[in-house]
Scaffold this motif. Structure first.
Motif, short mmCIF file in Angstrom:
data_model
loop_
_atom_site.label_atom_id
_atom_site.label_comp_id
_atom_site.label_asym_id
_atom_site.label_seq_id
_atom_site.Cartn_x
_atom_site.Cartn_y
_atom_site.Cartn_z
N VAL A 39 0.84 -1.20 0.00
CA VAL A 39 0.00 0.00 0.00
C VAL A 39 0.87 1.25 0.00
CG1 VAL A 39 -1.75 1.26 1.30
CG2 VAL A 39 -1.89 -1.22 1.12
N SER A 40 1.97 1.21 0.76
CA SER A 40 2.87 2.36 0.78
C SER A 40 3.47 2.61 -0.60
CB SER A 40 3.97 2.13 1.81
OG SER A 40 3.43 1.97 3.11
N GLY A 41 3.77 1.53 -1.32
CA GLY A 41 4.29 1.69 -2.68
C GLY A 41 3.29 2.35 -3.60
N ILE A 42 2.01 1.98 -3.46
CA ILE A 42 0.97 2.64 -4.26
C ILE A 42 0.89 4.12 -3.91
CG2 ILE A 42 -1.47 2.63 -4.82
CD1 ILE A 42 0.04 0.23 -5.91
N ILE A 43 0.98 4.42 -2.61
CA ILE A 43 0.93 5.83 -2.19
C ILE A 43 2.11 6.61 -2.76
CG2 ILE A 43 1.08 7.34 -0.17
CD1 ILE A 43 -0.45 5.21 1.39
N LEU A 44 3.29 6.00 -2.74
CA LEU A 44 4.45 6.69 -3.29
C LEU A 44 4.29 6.97 -4.77
CD1 LEU A 44 7.40 4.77 -1.56
CD2 LEU A 44 6.57 7.07 -1.04
N LEU A 45 3.68 6.02 -5.50
CA LEU A 45 3.49 6.23 -6.94
C LEU A 45 2.44 7.29 -7.23
CD1 LEU A 45 3.68 2.54 -8.21
CD2 LEU A 45 5.40 4.32 -8.48
N ILE A 46 1.46 7.42 -6.33
CA ILE A 46 0.38 8.40 -6.56
C ILE A 46 0.80 9.78 -6.07
CG2 ILE A 46 -1.99 9.00 -5.97
CD1 ILE A 46 -2.63 6.03 -5.87
N GLU A 47 1.23 9.89 -4.80
CA GLU A 47 1.58 11.20 -4.24
C GLU A 47 2.93 11.68 -4.76
OE1 GLU A 47 1.45 11.12 -0.03
OE2 GLU A 47 -0.75 11.03 0.08
N ARG A 48 3.84 10.77 -5.01
CA ARG A 48 5.17 11.05 -5.51
C ARG A 48 5.94 12.03 -4.62
NH1 ARG A 48 5.95 13.48 -9.87
NH2 ARG A 48 3.94 14.46 -10.14
N PRO A 49 6.04 11.74 -3.30
CA PRO A 49 6.93 12.57 -2.47
C PRO A 49 8.39 12.37 -2.85
CG PRO A 49 6.16 10.66 -1.23
CD PRO A 49 5.40 10.66 -2.52
N ILE A 50 8.69 11.21 -3.41
CA ILE A 50 10.01 10.96 -3.98
C ILE A 50 9.81 10.37 -5.36
CG2 ILE A 50 11.12 10.63 -1.74
CD1 ILE A 50 11.04 7.63 -2.26
N SER A 51 10.79 10.55 -6.21
CA SER A 51 10.73 10.02 -7.58
C SER A 51 12.10 9.44 -7.91
CB SER A 51 10.36 11.12 -8.59
OG SER A 51 9.12 11.71 -8.26
N GLU A 52 12.12 8.66 -8.96
CA GLU A 52 13.39 8.11 -9.40
C GLU A 52 14.34 9.22 -9.82
OE1 GLU A 52 13.21 5.06 -12.30
OE2 GLU A 52 11.73 3.85 -11.23
N GLY A 53 15.56 9.14 -9.33
CA GLY A 53 16.56 10.18 -9.61
C GLY A 53 16.69 11.20 -8.51
N ASP A 54 15.77 11.20 -7.51
CA ASP A 54 15.86 12.17 -6.41
C ASP A 54 17.01 11.81 -5.48
OD1 ASP A 54 13.73 13.49 -7.43
OD2 ASP A 54 12.29 12.89 -5.90
N TRP A 55 17.58 12.85 -4.90
CA TRP A 55 18.62 12.68 -3.88
C TRP A 55 17.95 12.80 -2.53
CZ3 TRP A 55 23.10 16.73 -3.03
CH2 TRP A 55 23.88 16.31 -1.94
N ILE A 56 17.91 11.71 -1.79
CA ILE A 56 17.17 11.68 -0.53
C ILE A 56 18.07 11.15 0.57
CG2 ILE A 56 14.99 11.30 -1.74
CD1 ILE A 56 15.05 8.42 -0.63
N GLU A 57 17.59 11.37 1.80
CA GLU A 57 18.22 10.81 2.99
C GLU A 57 17.12 10.26 3.87
OE1 GLU A 57 21.17 12.05 6.73
OE2 GLU A 57 20.50 13.55 5.28
N VAL A 58 17.24 8.96 4.23
CA VAL A 58 16.24 8.31 5.06
C VAL A 58 16.95 7.29 5.94
CG1 VAL A 58 15.74 6.64 3.22
CG2 VAL A 58 14.12 6.95 5.08
N GLY A 59 16.64 7.33 7.22
CA GLY A 59 17.21 6.35 8.15
C GLY A 59 18.72 6.36 8.18
N GLY A 60 19.35 7.53 8.01
CA GLY A 60 20.80 7.61 8.02
C GLY A 60 21.46 7.22 6.72
N GLN A 61 20.68 6.86 5.71
CA GLN A 61 21.21 6.49 4.40
C GLN A 61 20.92 7.61 3.41
OE1 GLN A 61 23.03 3.84 3.85
NE2 GLN A 61 22.70 2.84 5.84
N MET A 62 21.94 7.98 2.65
CA MET A 62 21.81 9.06 1.68
C MET A 62 22.22 8.53 0.30
SD MET A 62 23.72 12.78 1.56
CE MET A 62 23.00 13.30 3.11
N GLY A 63 21.43 8.88 -0.70
CA GLY A 63 21.75 8.45 -2.05
C GLY A 63 20.65 8.82 -3.02
#
Length: 775
Positions: free
Chosen positions: A604-628
């Motif tokens: 369900v979270s994957g569906i939400i990510l695809l609809i809301e798109r808070p992140i997208s492929e190619g974005d530079w993000i940091e989550v849980g101490g991981q950056m990339g």
């Protein structure tokens, strides 16, 4: 032997012609007509009487069984007749609403219509119920006949017969054999003494000579030529197709000698110098030739003569020579057994004569089988080509070795104590099974070589396609193994019939046809979905104003919807009623909800990510101490590529419920802070001016808002400044920071501005303790 070869040929014929001329075609021809139940009653009554008495022969039971199977096919076709019409009537009745309860009434028009529909439904379902009862009766009769025949086969194997080592039986056996051979010679001399036959032979003499010469060349030389040519081809290691081509050419060792046998048969037939027994033996020559030349071919392939050709067994030259000799001897024994069986059936030899004549062949076959088991036991897996294809086949070799030695010793012992039927049921199927295993090995090697030819860059032992092909071929040989070890052809056809009928789950029947329909329709839908996805991704969406993340989300969403629709259409096309599985699915959903709640949450979270798109492929993000960078968003997890070029798999639920820093959400503009320290005593206004010039001159820095230089404070060792700029692409942050530091170092050196380093004063509390007492 005769029964096995006949059943094998019939099995191959039925497997090829089954879809067109088997029970399916019979069912289609009888689908439009109602079975003659009066005639069926007579057949069923006769079958029940035969079963009750149990005195009918196996042949009579076989004919009766085939007749019942034909009737059963008609009844089975009748079971599915008028399905669409019955379904329509049920829907019409359901559309009229529930029937009124007792004591209540409904509109006269509705009641009349309901009665008419019920009457039509009764007319259509009555033949089905009758056919269902007849089908069950026929099915039961077939099972009873099979049970009786199997019981007779078991009794035959366990029945003790004459002891072949009893000297009192030898004279009769030799006399019967001499009578058969004398009869064969008498038939030849009788035919030769016939003037008409001699005249025909003289007229056909040119043809006879040509056929004899052709037969002689093909029988004596063609096998050697084919073997030498195949060895030369296989020795060419530089050619990827050498293995497969050598395999195809080596088949000439069977084909050309068989053509020579047919030429020999035509020459003998043109002479006319043979009697009834000669005619029987001449008609047996093709099977004899196939047995002998196939065994020699298989021996030359499993135990090759040339040292440059790899061997599946990993044996030395001497062991290879023994293997070739044993393979040829086993082929000769099988051929002699076949001829002896035909001769015994023709002259109706007694059971004692058959036991005595069979024993020498059984004993010799047992010795050779034991020796072959020893050869297999001595094989070297490290030098075997089987180990390169799969270790599981290398593990089969020791099992075959032990089985060969046990049967090679046990079968002659059984024959000695009088159980000739059990000995025959062991020794010859074991030989044929070894031959079939060897043939499977050669076919697998040929498939591997063919794959290597078309895909030279892929290791065949690590590829999936040749493994699947070889597995499919192995499955196809299972019925042959069953026929070898005593299964009747009717057993296989019965098993195939039940397999075709499918498995019933509730009101739904899943048959092979429906399963194939399900797979084909789903694959068509899947490939169409991928084609539409590719068109949108490469042609349509790039021409829109959507950002790359939105394009990826649309393509992914289309893929999920397409696969779901493909599965739904495939299930519907296969005739599977999902409503009948609703109760089972409801019960399973409770357990699945508890056991797979994390997976469902991530989905369900994957569906939400695809609809809301808070992140997208190619974005530079940091989550849980991981950056990339986000590289892929699937329905369960998201793949992030770090700056160390490692992949981090993050569950989608963490991205939805946790805190995520997105450095490039919506745009790539971002701020960069470059800290700078200078020594005390420098002009701070001049430092600020220099830093502002360096920042404003960099091409990645935006002019609006303008770069800022902040005098952040007085440090312990330096005056601290910060360059704060807005970059047009934050992905270049490290490169811009490195370049600015280079320019700052160069300007400070030119301007004589000192970049300080930390200085510390060290105070010793007791300096006198460092003095040398001996000084």
């Amino acid at each position: 032997m005769i029964r096995f070869l006949t059943a094998l040929c019939l099995g191959v014929f039925l497997s090829v012609s089954g879809p067109m001329g088997g029970p399916a075609a019979f069912a289609q021809t009888t689908l439009q007509s109602t079975p003659d139940y009066a005639a069926w009653e007579r057949v069923a009554t006769r079958a029940e009487a035969a079963l009750e008495s149990g005195k009918a022969s196996d042949a009579a039971f076989g004919v009766l069984r085939q007749d019942i199977v034909n009737w059963r096919t008609q009844f089975q076709a009748q079971l599915s007749a008028n399905d669409s019409r019955i379904k329509t009537l049920n829907e019409q009745i359901a559309a009229l609403g529930p029937a009124p309860e007792e004591g209540s009434s409904e509109a006269a028009e509705i009641g009349a219509r309901r009665s008419e529909l019920q009457r039509q439904l009764e007319v259509l379902t009555t033949p089905r119920r009758t056919a269902e009862e007849a089908f069950s009766r026929a099915n039961g009769l077939v099972s009873e006949i099979d049970k009786i025949i199997r019981a007779r086969q078991s009794d035959e194997l366990l029945r003790k017969g004459p002891v072949p080592l009893d000297p009192s039986l030898w004279n009769n056996a030799l006399r019967d054999l001499r009578v058969s051979l004398t009869g064969l010679w008498d038939g030849v001399t009788s035919a030769f003494s016939n003037p008409t036959a001699r005249a025909n032979a003289q007229n056909n003499l040119p043809l006879i000579m040509i056929l004899f010469v052709a037969a002689t060349v093909l029988l004596l030389r063609s096998r050697t030529w084919s073997e030498q040519f195949a060895v030369r081809i296989q020795a060419r290691e530089t050619q990827a197709s050498a293995g497969f081509t050598g395999f195809v050419v080596s088949l000439g060792q069977i084909l050309f000698p068989i053509l020579g046998i047919f030429a020999l048969m035509q020459a003998l037939d043109a002479t006319g110098f043979y009697g009834p027994r000669g005619d029987m033996l001449i008609s047996s020559l093709p099977i004899v030739g196939v047995i002998i030349f196939s065994s020699r071919w298989l021996g030359s392939r499993i135990f090759p003569k040339a040292q440059e050709v790899e061997t599946p067994m990993g044996l030395g030259p001497k062991r290879r020579w023994e293997g070739r000799v044993y393979a040829m001897l086993l082929g000769i024994i099988l051929a002699l057994r076949f001829l002896l069986e035909r001769l015994s059936d023709f002259d109706r030899h007694s059971l004692e004569t058959t036991a005595v004549l069979d024993f020498p062949l059984i004993a010799l076959a047992g010795i050779i089988l034991f020796r072959i088991g020893q050869l297999l036991h001595k094989s070297d897996p490290s030098k075997s080509t089987l180990s390169a294809e799969g270790s599981y086949r290398s593990q089969v070799v020791p099992l075959l070795s032990k089985a060969s030695m046990i049967i090679g010793l046990g079968a002659p012992v059984l024959a000695i104590i009088g159980y000739s039927g059990a000995a025959l049921a062991l020794i010859y199927p074991a030989i044929l099974s070894l031959a079939l295993c060897g043939a499977i090995t050669q076919i697998n090697e040929a498939v591997r070589d063919l794959f290597a030819f078309f895909s030279p860059s892929v290791n065949p032992s690590e590829a999936l396609l040749p493994t699947l092909i070889n597995f499919f071929l192995l499955v196809l040989t299972l019925p042959v193994f069953a026929l070898i070890w005593g299964a009747r052809l009717t057993d296989l056809t019965e098993l195939w019939s039940r397999f075709r009928n499918g498995v019933s789950i509730g009101d739904t029947t899943i048959s092979p046809g429906s399963f194939i329909t399900l797979i084909v329709v789903f694959m068509i839908g899947y490939f169409l979905t991928r084609a539409v996805q590719g068109t949108m991704k490469n042609n349509l969406l790039p021409k829109t104003k959507l950002d790359p993340g939105a394009q990826v989300a649309m393509v992914s969403g289309l893929g999920y919807v397409g696969i779901f629709l493909a599965a739904l259409i495939a299930i519907t096309s296969a005739g599977i009623d999902l409503s009948s599985l609703a109760i089972v699915a409801g019960a399973l959903s409770v357990g699945i909800g508890f056991g797979l709640q994390n997976i469902v949450s991530n989905f369900v979270s994957g569906i939400i990510l695809l609809i809301e798109r808070p992140i997208s492929e190619g974005d530079w993000i940091e989550v849980g101490g991981q950056m990339g960078y986000v590289r892929d968003i699937s329905v369960r997890s998201t793949r992030i590529e770090t700056f160390d070029r490692t992949d981090v798999i993050v569950p989608n639920a963490d991205l939805v419920s946790g805190t995520v820093t997105n450095y490039t959400r919506g745009n790539t503009i971002g701020r960069l802070i470059v800290p700078v320290g200078v020594a005390y005593g420098n002009d701070t206004r001049r430092i600020e001016e220099i830093l502002r010039e360096i920042a404003s001159a960099h091409p990645m820095v935006l002019a609006n808002p303008a770069p800022a230089v902040v005098f952040s404070g007085f440090g312990a060792d330096s005056l601290d400044f910060e360059i704060r700029v807005i970059l047009r692409d934050v992905n270049w942050m490290l490169s811009v920071k490195s370049e600015m530091n280079h320019q700052i170092a160069e300007r400070f050196a030119t301007e004589g501005i000192e970049i300080p380093f930390a200085q510390r004063d060290i105070w010793l509390r007791n300096p006198e303790a460092l003095k040398d007492d001996g000084a």
